[in-house]
Design a protein around this motif. Structure first.
Motif, PDB file in Angstrom:
ATOM      1  N   ARG A 192     -40.311 -55.295 -55.305  1.00 48.30           N
ATOM      2  CA  ARG A 192     -39.656 -54.018 -55.206  1.00 48.30           C
ATOM      3  C   ARG A 192     -40.390 -52.958 -54.711  1.00 48.30           C
ATOM      4  O   ARG A 192     -39.973 -51.994 -53.758  1.00 48.30           O
ATOM      5  N   ILE A 193     -41.691 -53.096 -54.675  1.00 48.55           N
ATOM      6  CA  ILE A 193     -42.553 -52.256 -53.584  1.00 48.55           C
ATOM      7  C   ILE A 193     -42.268 -52.491 -52.208  1.00 48.55           C
ATOM      8  O   ILE A 193     -42.302 -51.496 -51.504  1.00 48.55           O
ATOM      9  N   LYS A 196     -39.124 -51.198 -50.865  1.00 49.19           N
ATOM     10  CA  LYS A 196     -38.948 -49.885 -50.926  1.00 49.19           C
ATOM     11  C   LYS A 196     -39.694 -49.116 -49.793  1.00 49.19           C
ATOM     12  O   LYS A 196     -39.346 -48.271 -49.249  1.00 49.19           O
ATOM     13  N   GLU A 336     -41.822 -44.414 -61.482  1.00 43.94           N
ATOM     14  CA  GLU A 336     -40.920 -45.355 -61.147  1.00 43.94           C
ATOM     15  C   GLU A 336     -41.063 -46.481 -62.476  1.00 43.94           C
ATOM     16  O   GLU A 336     -40.589 -47.790 -62.061  1.00 43.94           O
ATOM     17  N   THR A 340     -39.030 -49.592 -60.165  1.00 44.34           N
ATOM     18  CA  THR A 340     -39.753 -50.474 -59.311  1.00 44.34           C
ATOM     19  C   THR A 340     -40.831 -51.190 -60.273  1.00 44.34           C
ATOM     20  O   THR A 340     -41.059 -52.570 -60.192  1.00 44.34           O
TER      21      THR A 340
END
Length: 378
Positions: A192-193, A196, A336, A340
């Motif tokens: 997810r990091i 993004k 987050e 995240t």
């Protein structure tokens, strides 16, 4: 309502006789100092990094349960060959649990401590498998309104490790990275990091089911180490991404060396320079940060001379980058935590239930997709 003066704390003891004993011990709840708070712990995860202290080098196939339902005791034998490594902790009952979250129920007189009274906070610092924990106010991360203790319990170890990997990649001049055991909670966070932040990530998993899990959350590069074409598929992913740094949770066996081999092969595919018997001039770095495979690490040196294999740990890394940058990473986690850095748990257990042989059999396997959360005041 009577104010609690004692609470249960889980402790792990390895005796000089070679016996592990894990039990729940009543401990006094100290009065907070001026800059301290008392937190009622409502959620604390069982991370792989907790298991080494929890069970030491004990052979858990020998584990036996005794005690009572309210005060269970687990005992197991530590093999004679492993006792030397346990010398530093013999006959000392050690509290366990790296991180957790809960409600501040009492605060010292300082403004910082008083500001946290009644708030939900996340913490790291050990001894979290307990009903209460006294912490310095400055070491507590206040969670946003509407964030539960369960949502904030894993605020530190996995999120900061994933962010630390990306930070290390950037600081050391790499442009993409590789991660093993990639379908874990940590691995999903890292995906997810990277999605993004626009970073290419090569995920190495151990089954098609794990590969599907990652692809379903948007992972672009997923390679199954059980595939007969694993080396070719990994080389192709490395050529496409240009990844030259890897973080390996497996540790033992051949995987770290295979990653280096494939990195060199990928570099050579795109290199226009003259042949050198010493290999490419590009640094290929593998950091081992876990030990899911306890065998020796096997390196077959067929990837030139510009390479490195080393260890990587979160807390030394945070100390190295300094308080300001560590604070920047923590602030991102807090902002987050529901997106995240969301964690998912397969079972929620009490302290007593965490010391059942049935639960231990599951969480001590360290299987991807099996993550336990302890609710100490359940």
């Amino acid at each position: 309502m009577t104010e609690a003066t004692t609470g249960l704390q889980l402790r792990s003891l390895i005796k000089a006789s070679g016996e592990l004993e894990v039990s729940l011990v009543p401990v006094d709840i100290p009065e907070p100092g001026d800059d301290e708070v008392v937190v009622r712990i409502e959620a604390t995860p069982i991370n792989p990094s907790d298991l080494g202290l929890l069970f030491g080098a004990a052979d858990m196939s020998t584990a036996k349960a005794s005690g009572t339902p309210d005060a269970p005791v687990i005992k197991a034998r530590v093999p004679d060959a492993a006792m030397k490594a346990m010398a530093g902790r013999l006959d000392e009952a050690m509290p366990v649990g790296n991180e957790g979250a809960g409600t501040v129920i009492k605060a010292g007189g300082s403004a910082a401590a008083q500001a946290l009274l009644g708030k939900t906070v996340a913490m790291i610092g050990g001894a979290m498998y307990a009903q209460y924990r006294v912490m310095k106010a400055v070491d507590c991360l206040q969670l946003a309104d509407g964030t539960t203790a369960a949502e904030g319990a894993s605020c530190f170890v996995n999120p900061l490790t994933a962010l630390g990997m990306v930070e290390t990649m950037r600081r050391e001049g790499h442009k993409a990275l590789v991660h093993t055991a990639a379908a874990s909670n940590l691995g999903q966070m890292l995906n997810r990091i990277c999605l993004k932040d626009g970073i290419d990530l090569v995920n190495i998993v151990r089954s098609e089911a794990q590969a599907k899990l990652l692809r379903d959350i948007g992972a672009k590069y997923v390679v199954d180490s059980t595939s007969p074409d694993f080396m070719a598929e990994l080389t192709q992913a490395l050529e496409t991404t240009g990844a030259t740094i890897a973080f390996d949770a497996i540790g033992g066996g051949r995987l770290a060396g295979q990653i280096l081999t494939c990195m060199e092969a990928a570099i050579n595919r795109t290199s226009s320079g003259p042949y050198s018997r010493y290999g490419s001039n590009v640094l290929k770095q593998v950091y081992i940060y876990g030990g899911l495979d306890t065998r020796p690490t096997e390196i077959v040196r067929n990837f030139g001379m510009i390479w490195a294999v080393g260890g990587w740990l979160l807390f030394p890394f945070l100390q190295k980058i300094g308080a300001a940058d560590a604070g920047r990473l923590r602030a991102r986690v807090a902002a987050e935590i529901k997106t995240t850095f969301a964690s998912h748990y397969t079972q929620v257990v009490s302290l007593q239930e965490a010391l059942s042989l049935e639960a231990i059999t599951v969480y001590n396997k360290r299987s991807t997709g099996e993550k336990f959360l302890i609710a100490p005041n359940k």
